[in-house]
Design a protein around this motif. Structure first.
Motif, short mmCIF file in Angstrom:
data_model
loop_
_atom_site.label_atom_id
_atom_site.label_comp_id
_atom_site.label_asym_id
_atom_site.label_seq_id
_atom_site.Cartn_x
_atom_site.Cartn_y
_atom_site.Cartn_z
N ASP A 25 0.82 -1.20 0.00
CA ASP A 25 0.00 0.00 0.00
C ASP A 25 0.86 1.26 0.00
N VAL A 26 2.04 1.24 0.62
CA VAL A 26 2.95 2.38 0.69
C VAL A 26 4.32 1.95 0.20
N LYS A 27 4.90 2.74 -0.69
CA LYS A 27 6.23 2.44 -1.22
C LYS A 27 7.06 3.71 -1.20
N VAL A 28 8.26 3.62 -0.65
CA VAL A 28 9.14 4.78 -0.52
C VAL A 28 10.46 4.48 -1.22
N THR A 29 10.91 5.42 -2.07
CA THR A 29 12.17 5.28 -2.78
C THR A 29 13.01 6.54 -2.53
N ILE A 42 26.20 21.47 -1.20
CA ILE A 42 24.84 21.01 -0.93
C ILE A 42 24.40 20.05 -2.03
N ASP A 43 23.94 18.88 -1.61
CA ASP A 43 23.37 17.90 -2.52
C ASP A 43 21.85 17.88 -2.31
N THR A 44 21.14 17.15 -3.17
CA THR A 44 19.68 17.08 -3.07
C THR A 44 19.25 15.63 -2.94
N LEU A 45 18.48 15.35 -1.90
CA LEU A 45 17.89 14.04 -1.68
C LEU A 45 16.43 14.10 -2.10
N ARG A 46 16.02 13.13 -2.91
CA ARG A 46 14.63 13.08 -3.37
C ARG A 46 13.97 11.81 -2.83
N LEU A 47 12.83 11.99 -2.18
CA LEU A 47 12.08 10.89 -1.61
C LEU A 47 10.76 10.76 -2.36
N PHE A 48 10.53 9.60 -2.95
CA PHE A 48 9.30 9.34 -3.70
C PHE A 48 8.41 8.45 -2.84
N VAL A 49 7.18 8.90 -2.60
CA VAL A 49 6.22 8.16 -1.79
C VAL A 49 5.02 7.82 -2.66
N GLU A 50 4.80 6.54 -2.86
CA GLU A 50 3.64 6.07 -3.61
C GLU A 50 2.66 5.45 -2.63
N ARG A 51 1.44 5.95 -2.60
CA ARG A 51 0.46 5.52 -1.59
C ARG A 51 -0.95 5.72 -2.12
N ASP A 52 -1.93 5.18 -1.35
CA ASP A 52 -3.34 5.46 -1.64
C ASP A 52 -3.63 6.91 -1.29
N ALA A 53 -4.53 7.52 -2.02
CA ALA A 53 -4.82 8.95 -1.83
C ALA A 53 -5.38 9.24 -0.45
N ASP A 54 -6.04 8.28 0.17
CA ASP A 54 -6.67 8.53 1.47
C ASP A 54 -5.80 8.08 2.64
N SER A 124 3.07 1.61 7.06
CA SER A 124 4.39 2.23 7.16
C SER A 124 5.32 1.54 6.17
N ALA A 125 6.33 2.28 5.75
CA ALA A 125 7.28 1.71 4.80
C ALA A 125 8.61 2.43 4.98
N ALA A 126 9.69 1.76 4.59
CA ALA A 126 11.02 2.32 4.68
C ALA A 126 11.64 2.35 3.29
N SER A 127 12.40 3.40 3.03
CA SER A 127 13.05 3.55 1.74
C SER A 127 14.30 2.68 1.66
N ASN A 128 14.90 2.69 0.52
CA ASN A 128 16.18 2.03 0.34
C ASN A 128 17.30 2.89 0.93
#
Length: 337
Positions: A25-29, A42-54, A124-128
């Motif tokens: 249901d939740v995926k974090v990259t 300064i570097d940039t970290l990007r976090l992608f969260v894929e989840r249900d809208a609700d 809940s989910a954890a990224s790589n």
């Protein structure tokens, strides 16, 4: 045995399926724009969260960002700034969020950023993990740092920009100095007008005879000689007498021997006729303290009475009403109850 193995295997498969369905249901990259940066850049970290809208959630790590505007990893080596939402993508009931986080590292080396945990109401989910290599800055003592801009003055400098920082840090000291100068000016002006500063009236000090009588009453209440402490009794009694002689007549009796005290009293016309009281007290006190003679009870009583009589008979002619009452109520029965 086989049944038990099958039972545990079935429970394990159920747990795996439930866990897979939960994290589906939740995926974090997580991804970095650059896996190798120069120390301090300064570097940039990007976090992608894929989840249900609700099922909206948060990264608990970023809730720790304080007033300084960043949260740290690996002690204080890596600083993560305030994340911002970059894009939002919707596909049916699913939504993809992208958070952009500034990353700054202040020590060279290899770092592996831990998984970033995302928590919603039910899932809940954890990224790589992501790897980052920080390259040190090599520069000579008088060599400019490459690819770094020099410090420049602000374009709109004001008077306050010329003031050193310590003037700002010690503002309270300047405030106290201004108050002190104002107070000095005020009281100095008042002194020039009146010839004196404003002073509080001094608290009236008790008269020496009042203090002596109170101390004698306190000595009597201790019952020293009644308990076999004749030396302590006469030590306190003579101390009271010597202190009274100093405060009443200015005789430094504390630093004198008994003979010197008697000689000084003989030269004092206003107390010359009362010195017999003092002589009797000092004579027996010297025997007790130095010859270790144990006096009779009558001697103890007489010494106390002589001390009280000496104080009472050397009070000025017009004592205060409170002192007169204390004198009248003084019990002079020789320290015995």
């Amino acid at each position: 045995m086989i049944k038990s193995i099958c039972k545990y295997l079935a429970l394990f498969l159920v747990a795996v399926v439930c866990n897979f369905s939960s994290f589906a249901d939740v995926k974090v990259t997580a991804a970095l724009d650059s896996t190798s940066i120069l120390m301090g850049r300064i570097d940039t970290l990007r976090l992608f969260v894929e989840r249900d809208a609700d099922r909206q959630g948060v990264f608990p790590l970023f809730n720790k960002i304080g007033p300084n505007g960043y949260v740290t990893l690996f002690g204080d080596t890596i600083e993560l700034g305030v994340p911002r939402m970059d894009t939002v993508k919707r596909e049916g009931s699913r939504i993809t969020e992208r958070l952009v986080v500034p990353v700054q590292v202040f020590d060279s080396g290899f770092y592996r950023l831990p998984p970033f945990v995302y928590i919603s109401a039910t899932d809940s989910a954890a990224s790589n993990e992501v790897d980052l290599t920080v390259v040190p800055v090599k520069v000579g003592e008088n060599e400019a740092i490459s690819d770094y801009k020099d410090i420049s003055d602000p374009s709109d400098r004001s008077f306050w920009d010329w003031m050193p920082d310590w003037l700002y840090d010690l503002w309270w000291l300047w405030l106290l100095l201004i108050v002190a100068i104002a107070a000095a000016a005020y009281f100095g002006r008042k002194y020039r007008k009146t010839g004196k500063f404003i002073t509080l009236p001094e608290k009236p000090q008790p008269k020496p005879w009042t203090v002596a009588l109170e101390r004698l009453e306190s000595l009597k209440a201790k019952n020293l000689w009644e308990n076999g402490m004749e030396k302590e009794y006469f030590t306190d009694l003579t101390d009271i007498l010597r202190d009274y002689l100093f405060k009443r007549f200015g005789i430094n009796a504390m630093e004198m021997t008994s003979r010197q005290i008697m000689q000084t009293l003989a030269d004092q016309s206003d107390v010359k006729d009362k010195r017999a009281y003092v002589r009797k007290i000092l004579d027996i006190a010297d025997f007790v303290k130095f010859a270790k003679v144990r006096p009779l009870p009558a001697d103890n009583v007489e010494a106390f009475e002589n001390a009280v009589n000496f104080v009472k008979e050397t009070i000025p002619s017009e004592p205060d009403p409170a002192e007169k009452t204390l004198t009248e109520n003084a019990d002079v029965k020789g320290g015995a109850k």
